[in-house]
Design a protein around this motif. Structure first.
Motif, PDB file in Angstrom:
ATOM      1  N   LEU A 302      36.120  45.884  94.192  1.00 40.48           N
ATOM      2  CA  LEU A 302      35.605  45.604  92.848  1.00 40.48           C
ATOM      3  C   LEU A 302      36.432  46.387  91.826  1.00 40.48           C
ATOM      4  O   LEU A 302      36.488  47.622  91.885  1.00 40.48           O
ATOM      5  CB  LEU A 302      34.130  46.015  92.752  1.00 40.48           C
ATOM      6  CG  LEU A 302      33.412  45.459  91.522  1.00 40.48           C
ATOM      7  CD1 LEU A 302      33.186  43.962  91.648  1.00 40.48           C
ATOM      8  CD2 LEU A 302      32.090  46.176  91.284  1.00 40.48           C
ATOM      9  N   GLU A 311      27.480  41.979  89.896  1.00 39.48           N
ATOM     10  CA  GLU A 311      28.004  41.490  91.182  1.00 39.48           C
ATOM     11  C   GLU A 311      26.905  41.535  92.254  1.00 39.48           C
ATOM     12  O   GLU A 311      26.755  40.619  93.065  1.00 39.48           O
ATOM     13  CB  GLU A 311      29.192  42.372  91.602  1.00 39.48           C
ATOM     14  CG  GLU A 311      30.086  41.760  92.643  1.00 39.48           C
ATOM     15  CD  GLU A 311      30.947  40.615  92.121  1.00 39.48           C
ATOM     16  OE1 GLU A 311      30.977  40.354  90.903  1.00 39.48           O
ATOM     17  OE2 GLU A 311      31.581  39.953  92.971  1.00 39.48           O
ATOM     18  N   TYR A 410      33.512  38.354  92.182  1.00 39.37           N
ATOM     19  CA  TYR A 410      34.552  38.889  93.058  1.00 39.37           C
ATOM     20  C   TYR A 410      34.273  38.661  94.536  1.00 39.37           C
ATOM     21  O   TYR A 410      35.184  38.521  95.336  1.00 39.37           O
ATOM     22  CB  TYR A 410      34.767  40.379  92.772  1.00 39.37           C
ATOM     23  CG  TYR A 410      35.590  40.555  91.538  1.00 39.37           C
ATOM     24  CD1 TYR A 410      36.965  40.476  91.584  1.00 39.37           C
ATOM     25  CD2 TYR A 410      34.970  40.724  90.309  1.00 39.37           C
ATOM     26  CE1 TYR A 410      37.727  40.576  90.442  1.00 39.37           C
ATOM     27  CE2 TYR A 410      35.721  40.832  89.155  1.00 39.37           C
ATOM     28  CZ  TYR A 410      37.091  40.748  89.228  1.00 39.37           C
ATOM     29  OH  TYR A 410      37.841  40.838  88.094  1.00 39.37           O
TER      30      TYR A 410
END
Ligand code: SF4
Length: 425
Positions: A302, A311, A410
């Motif tokens: 990350l 996230e 991500y």
């Protein structure tokens, strides 16, 4: 012969194509029929590469002692975890090494059937495995019957008891197992389930022995391992490294961000660690100091511009949708946790109450599912609340979270459709 101290051991392939059977024989040499496989396996210290890290020889001993009906070896290459591509990379590079290992396992436990399981949305890998099986069928050797199965892809479909359930009843539902290890059965037949990478390692140990195997890795975590690197990296990578290689070196080889805000080890049900922990060697005996493990070899990176809480919300929401909806804490608890996180992220009224609810729910859900699916989410969320304390503070106080404008998720990796979508080294 493959050099003891050189890499790759597992990811050998020829000019961008999987090794043919002839190339495989030339590269790895023939199997030694005189070798005491179980002794070598025990001394090698090989542990399962599917995530749990259970000693492979112990599983073999458990199955070997089963009497009565037939036995199966099940090769789990389902890769239900979206951040992992290692088994697909392995079957694309060297399917014969995986099949060799499965045959050796079958020999050790006295199994008459091998089921290789690849999810049906991986046509390229299915082609490679079919071609490998066809090549082997032209050799007139007696041995266990080897079949390819292609269950539908889902996160829980790769859980070993769900896979066994699918092979028996065509339903990918995990089974409740209060005690582990448990003997899993397809009908009345006992089944040994091993991850594809574990089988490939057995294929090496059965040729070269335990001493050779231990020339890489650490005394506690011997051998090499495949690592899927995703997130802040130009392309999803699968890298083979010696166990004990520093995480930073793995990120460097993968071309990933080496100054990350955090890394998620072990995938969607894994452990968040702050960025400075990339100094740790990639081996469970070191990572357990910070509450993590090698697991199935997944590192999600990350970057500093991203928001860890956002996230975490995205992963939790995705995992809530992947519940098999058999157990209340999972079917209702995970969506409720995702809602709490959404309220935290969106910065609406009652953010502090959302956090309190989230912590309470995590405690209520933990350990209550038939499988470990909800426990993994709880672990991932709990570690996020520690690692992303600053992001959390900003969200609770209603401060603008610049990182939340980042639209990229991500932890998402595009499904692997073409060979060139994936890089391996
Ligand atoms: S815990 Fe969740 S995923 Fe596991 S069996 Fe129960 S409902 Fe299914």
């Amino acid at each position: 012969m493959i050099s003891a101290s050189a890499l790759p051991r597992l990811l050998h392939r020829a000019s961008g194509q999987p090794l043919s059977l002839a190339e495989h024989d030339q590269e790895f040499g023939l199997i030694n029929p005189q070798m005491d496989l179980l002794t070598e396996l025990r001394e090698s210290g090989l542990t399962g590469r599917g995530g749990a890290g259970f000693p492979t020889s112990k599983k073999v001993e458990l199955l070997r002692d089963q009497r009565g009906h037939g036995k199966f070896v099940v090769v789990n290459a389902m890769e239900g975890e979206p951040a992992s591509h290692k088994d697909l990379a392995l079957l694309n590079a060297n399917p014969h090494l995986v099949i060799d290992g499965a045959e050796m396992l079958a020999r050790m436990i006295g199994a008459n059937r091998i089921a290789i399981c690849v999810s049906r949305d991986n046509p390229l890998v299915i082609n490679h495995v079919n071609r490998a099986l066809h090549e082997r069928s032209r050799r007139s050797q007696r041995g266990p019957e080897v079949e390819l199965h292609t269950p539908p892809w889902r996160y829980v479909a790769g859980e070993e008891s769900a896979l066994i359930h699918w092979l028996g009843d065509k339903e990918s539902l995990p089974q409740y197992r209060p005690h582990r290890p448990t003997i899993l059965r397809i009908g009345r037949n006992a089944a040994l389930v091993d991850n594809a990478e574990t089988c490939a390692n057995v294929g090496l140990i059965g040729r070269f022995g335990a001493e050779w195997y231990r020339t890489l890795g650490t005394p506690t975590s011997p051998g090499s391992t495949l690592v899927s690197v995703t997130g802040a990296v130009a392309k999803a990578h699968v890298i083979e490294v010696a166990l004990g290689t520093p995480v930073r070196s793995i990120l460097e080889v993968a071309g990933a961000d080496t100054d990350p805000s955090a890394i998620l080890l072990g995938g969607y049900g894994g452990t968040w660690l702050s960025g400075e922990n990339i100094r740790f060697p990639f081996a469970t005996e070191y990572l357990k100091e910070v509450g993590a493990s090698v697991g199935a070899g997944i590192i999600m990176v990350l970057p500093r511009r991203a928001c860890g809480i956002l996230e975490t919300y995205r992963i939790t929401k995705w995992m809530a949708n992947e519940s098999a909806r058999q157990c209340g804490p999972c079917a209702f608890g995970l969506p409720a946790m995702a809602d709490d996180l959404q309220q935290l992220v969106s910065g609406g009224q009652g953010r502090k109450q959302s956090l309190d609810r989230l912590i309470r729910r995590a405690a209520e859900i933990d350990g209550r599912g038939a499988c470990k699916h909800p426990d993994g989410v709880v672990r991932m969320v709990r570690t996020a609340l520690q690692v992303f304390e600053k992001d959390l503070h900003n969200h609770i106080n209603g401060s603008p979270c610049v990182a939340s404008r980042e639209s990229k998720f991500y932890a998402t990796v595009p499904r692997f459709e073409r060979e060139e979508d994936l890089v391996w080294e």
